[in-house]
Design a protein around this motif. Structure first.
Motif, mmCIF file in Angstrom:
data_model
loop_
_atom_site.group_PDB
_atom_site.id
_atom_site.type_symbol
_atom_site.label_atom_id
_atom_site.label_comp_id
_atom_site.label_asym_id
_atom_site.label_seq_id
_atom_site.Cartn_x
_atom_site.Cartn_y
_atom_site.Cartn_z
ATOM 1 N N LEU A 53 34.175 31.772 43.677
ATOM 2 C CA LEU A 53 33.838 33.021 43.575
ATOM 3 C C LEU A 53 32.259 33.295 43.930
ATOM 4 C CD1 LEU A 53 34.379 36.066 43.138
ATOM 5 C CD2 LEU A 53 33.747 35.805 40.523
ATOM 6 N N ALA A 54 31.447 32.568 43.509
ATOM 7 C CA ALA A 54 29.973 32.369 43.755
ATOM 8 C C ALA A 54 29.579 32.462 45.234
ATOM 9 C CB ALA A 54 29.338 31.510 43.013
ATOM 10 N N GLU A 55 30.522 31.994 46.273
ATOM 11 C CA GLU A 55 30.241 31.649 47.475
ATOM 12 C C GLU A 55 30.565 32.981 48.176
ATOM 13 O OE1 GLU A 55 32.151 28.372 49.117
ATOM 14 O OE2 GLU A 55 31.663 27.051 47.663
ATOM 15 N N VAL A 56 31.235 33.918 47.560
ATOM 16 C CA VAL A 56 31.702 35.139 48.351
ATOM 17 C C VAL A 56 30.774 36.255 47.795
ATOM 18 C CG1 VAL A 56 33.758 36.792 48.648
ATOM 19 C CG2 VAL A 56 33.931 34.144 48.201
ATOM 20 N N MET A 57 30.760 36.284 46.437
ATOM 21 C CA MET A 57 30.041 37.464 45.957
ATOM 22 C C MET A 57 29.221 37.283 44.685
ATOM 23 S SD MET A 57 32.628 40.293 45.003
ATOM 24 C CE MET A 57 31.415 41.395 44.485
ATOM 25 N N GLY A 58 28.311 37.837 44.251
ATOM 26 C CA GLY A 58 27.752 37.802 42.924
ATOM 27 C C GLY A 58 28.007 39.065 41.986
ATOM 28 N N PRO A 59 27.694 39.044 40.817
ATOM 29 C CA PRO A 59 27.985 40.221 39.809
ATOM 30 C C PRO A 59 27.399 41.568 40.125
ATOM 31 C CG PRO A 59 26.383 38.718 38.663
ATOM 32 C CD PRO A 59 26.891 38.001 39.893
ATOM 33 N N ASP A 60 26.756 41.513 40.722
ATOM 34 C CA ASP A 60 25.715 42.821 41.377
ATOM 35 C C ASP A 60 26.039 43.218 42.827
ATOM 36 O OD1 ASP A 60 24.716 42.943 38.652
ATOM 37 O OD2 ASP A 60 23.147 41.685 38.987
ATOM 38 N N ASP A 61 26.586 42.062 43.365
ATOM 39 C CA ASP A 61 26.672 42.593 44.831
ATOM 40 C C ASP A 61 27.835 43.370 45.179
ATOM 41 O OD1 ASP A 61 24.929 40.652 45.220
ATOM 42 O OD2 ASP A 61 26.301 38.856 45.493
ATOM 43 N N PRO A 62 27.820 44.279 46.252
ATOM 44 C CA PRO A 62 28.951 45.234 46.630
ATOM 45 C C PRO A 62 29.906 44.266 47.233
ATOM 46 C CG PRO A 62 27.107 45.198 48.354
ATOM 47 C CD PRO A 62 26.398 44.358 47.292
ATOM 48 N N LEU A 103 37.799 38.208 33.086
ATOM 49 C CA LEU A 103 37.545 36.636 32.972
ATOM 50 C C LEU A 103 36.139 36.708 32.990
ATOM 51 C CD1 LEU A 103 38.088 33.669 32.364
ATOM 52 C CD2 LEU A 103 38.522 33.530 34.826
ATOM 53 N N ALA A 104 35.072 36.347 31.845
ATOM 54 C CA ALA A 104 33.600 36.425 31.880
ATOM 55 C C ALA A 104 33.207 35.117 32.878
ATOM 56 C CB ALA A 104 33.147 36.150 30.563
ATOM 57 N N VAL A 105 32.650 35.188 33.903
ATOM 58 C CA VAL A 105 32.243 34.066 34.646
ATOM 59 C C VAL A 105 31.148 33.312 33.987
ATOM 60 C CG1 VAL A 105 31.800 33.456 36.986
ATOM 61 C CG2 VAL A 105 33.157 35.419 36.424
ATOM 62 N N GLY A 106 31.023 32.599 33.325
ATOM 63 C CA GLY A 106 30.162 31.846 32.432
ATOM 64 C C GLY A 106 30.360 31.813 31.092
ATOM 65 N N GLY A 107 29.335 32.109 30.316
ATOM 66 C CA GLY A 107 29.675 32.428 28.739
ATOM 67 C C GLY A 107 30.343 33.547 28.348
ATOM 68 N N PRO A 108 30.628 33.738 27.193
ATOM 69 C CA PRO A 108 31.324 35.060 26.988
ATOM 70 C C PRO A 108 30.798 36.558 26.952
ATOM 71 C CG PRO A 108 31.225 33.321 24.999
ATOM 72 C CD PRO A 108 30.275 33.038 26.222
ATOM 73 N N ASP A 109 29.389 36.272 27.258
ATOM 74 C CA ASP A 109 28.864 37.732 27.340
ATOM 75 C C ASP A 109 28.464 37.875 29.013
ATOM 76 O OD1 ASP A 109 28.784 38.252 24.781
ATOM 77 O OD2 ASP A 109 26.856 37.102 24.401
ATOM 78 N N ALA A 110 28.793 36.827 29.727
ATOM 79 C CA ALA A 110 28.503 37.110 31.230
ATOM 80 C C ALA A 110 29.228 38.161 31.669
ATOM 81 C CB ALA A 110 28.624 35.809 31.966
ATOM 82 N N PRO A 111 28.787 38.813 32.935
ATOM 83 C CA PRO A 111 29.605 39.743 33.864
ATOM 84 C C PRO A 111 31.105 38.771 34.039
ATOM 85 C CG PRO A 111 27.558 39.445 34.761
ATOM 86 C CD PRO A 111 27.596 38.290 33.591
ATOM 87 N N ALA A 112 31.830 39.976 33.818
ATOM 88 C CA ALA A 112 33.448 39.442 34.106
ATOM 89 C C ALA A 112 34.053 40.101 35.292
ATOM 90 C CB ALA A 112 34.041 39.919 32.724
ATOM 91 N N LEU A 113 35.071 39.141 35.720
ATOM 92 C CA LEU A 113 35.816 39.600 36.762
ATOM 93 C C LEU A 113 37.135 40.056 36.321
ATOM 94 C CD1 LEU A 113 36.200 39.553 40.176
ATOM 95 C CD2 LEU A 113 37.226 37.297 39.704
ATOM 96 N N PRO A 114 37.611 41.072 36.685
ATOM 97 C CA PRO A 114 39.025 41.786 36.243
ATOM 98 C C PRO A 114 39.972 40.744 37.005
ATOM 99 C CG PRO A 114 37.488 43.562 36.555
ATOM 100 C CD PRO A 114 37.007 42.430 37.119
ATOM 101 N N GLN A 172 30.522 43.737 28.564
ATOM 102 C CA GLN A 172 29.599 43.046 29.485
ATOM 103 C C GLN A 172 30.055 43.721 30.681
ATOM 104 O OE1 GLN A 172 32.392 41.454 27.954
ATOM 105 N NE2 GLN A 172 32.434 39.434 28.878
ATOM 106 N N ASP A 173 28.910 43.602 31.598
ATOM 107 C CA ASP A 173 29.096 44.029 33.094
ATOM 108 C C ASP A 173 30.252 43.718 33.776
ATOM 109 O OD1 ASP A 173 26.915 45.548 32.808
ATOM 110 O OD2 ASP A 173 25.570 43.723 33.669
ATOM 111 N N LEU A 174 30.807 44.181 34.825
ATOM 112 C CA LEU A 174 31.907 43.659 35.473
ATOM 113 C C LEU A 174 31.395 43.635 37.035
ATOM 114 C CD1 LEU A 174 34.725 46.165 34.250
ATOM 115 C CD2 LEU A 174 34.474 43.656 33.717
ATOM 116 N N TYR A 175 32.297 42.645 37.496
ATOM 117 C CA TYR A 175 32.291 42.565 39.211
ATOM 118 C C TYR A 175 32.602 43.886 39.745
ATOM 119 C CZ TYR A 175 30.730 37.492 39.187
ATOM 120 O OH TYR A 175 30.032 36.382 38.913
ATOM 121 N N GLY A 176 32.209 43.986 40.983
ATOM 122 C CA GLY A 176 32.743 45.379 41.632
ATOM 123 C C GLY A 176 34.176 44.737 42.475
ATOM 124 N N ALA A 177 34.961 43.796 41.905
ATOM 125 C CA ALA A 177 36.162 43.455 42.665
ATOM 126 C C ALA A 177 36.949 42.983 41.270
ATOM 127 C CB ALA A 177 35.517 42.140 43.512
#
Length: 264
Positions: A53-62, A103-114, A172-177
């Motif tokens: 996922l990191a190769e496609v987008m980050g948590p704050d990326d459009p 699914l929090a990408v990283g630790g439990p408090d990291a931004p999550a991807l629905p 926590q924050d969410l990915y825009g995807a």
């Protein structure tokens, strides 16, 4: 008009009808081939090799538009308390719900991807959401935003996969995807078996290149023009048949009648 309908002209009318019908049929066939190639290329990206996922987008990326349908591999920690049910989703012609767990990408408090785990006819049919560490492979989709409001924010049912609605159910924050779990991927075998959910259908497919099937589209336009030309020729033919005959002009060999002048 009666002249154009005379039996001796039926062959010409039939020929014009056959030409227009053939051009229309061939034009539609070429256009259907163009659409089929567009859809086939769109699905090709969904069959590509998964990337992180990191190769496609980050948590704050459009959301990167060219990555619609891109298979991604995600590792992190499940957020079971953020599970919601997205209403108004069809599967095999039946109306139901998507089962979505972040699914929090990283630790439990990291931004999550629905993550859309699957489809159910009713929220009561869904199994318990996964807990702890997890990894999934799914197709990346842009967050939705049809403007439909969530009329009841106190329940776990949402009208769409919109970040503004989902953020109400997590800390926590969410990915825009979001990702739709690929039930056929070997990496998801344990999750699919535990969930026992029907696979969810993709809401969006990647766009095909503009040049895909372009030759078929041009052929379709050519057949349309040919059919239009055949129709025009037939119209001119009928118009000439039904036009009222004009008086014949006097021949050059025939003297015109002129008044004879009287002598004084």
């Amino acid at each position: 008009m009666k002249t154009a309908l005379a039996p001796r002209y039926w062959g010409a009318h039939l020929l014009a009808l056959v030409l227009v019908a053939a051009a229309s049929g061939l034009g539609w066939w070429q256009y259907a081939a163009y659409q089929a190639q567009q859809e086939a290329e769109a699905r090709d990206l969904t069959r590509a090799e998964p990337v992180a996922l990191a190769e496609v987008m980050g948590p704050d990326d459009p959301f990167p538009a060219p990555s619609v349908g891109q298979p991604v591999a995600v590792e992190g920690t499940w957020v079971p308390g953020g599970t919601v049910y997205v209403e108004g989703r069809e599967h095999d012609g039946a109306d139901g719900y998507w089962v979505l767990t972040p699914l929090a990408v990283g630790g439990p408090d990291a931004p999550a991807l629905p993550v859309v785990r699957g489809w159910v006819a009713s929220p009561s049919d869904a199994t318990a959401p996964p807990e702890g560490a997890g990894s999934v492979q799914g197709w990346l989709q842009p967050a939705e935003g049809t403007g439909v409001a969530d009329v009841d924010r106190s329940d776990d049912v949402v009208p769409q996969v919109r970040t503004a609605d989902l953020i109400q159910h997590v800390e926590q924050d969410l990915y825009g995807a979001y990702a739709v779990v690929d039930h056929d991927a070997a990496a998801n075998a344990a999750l699919v078996d535990a969930d026992a959910l029907e696979p969810a259908d993709l809401a969006a497919l990647p766009r095909a290149a503009g040049s895909t099937g372009l030759r078929n589209l041009l052929y379709a336009l050519e057949w349309v023009l040919f059919g239009a030309f055949a129709g025009f020729v037939w119209w001119r033919y009928v118009r000439d048949l039904t036009r009222a005959p004009t008086e014949a002009a006097p021949s050059a060999d025939e003297p015109e009648d002129r008044p004879v002048a009287s002598s004084p």
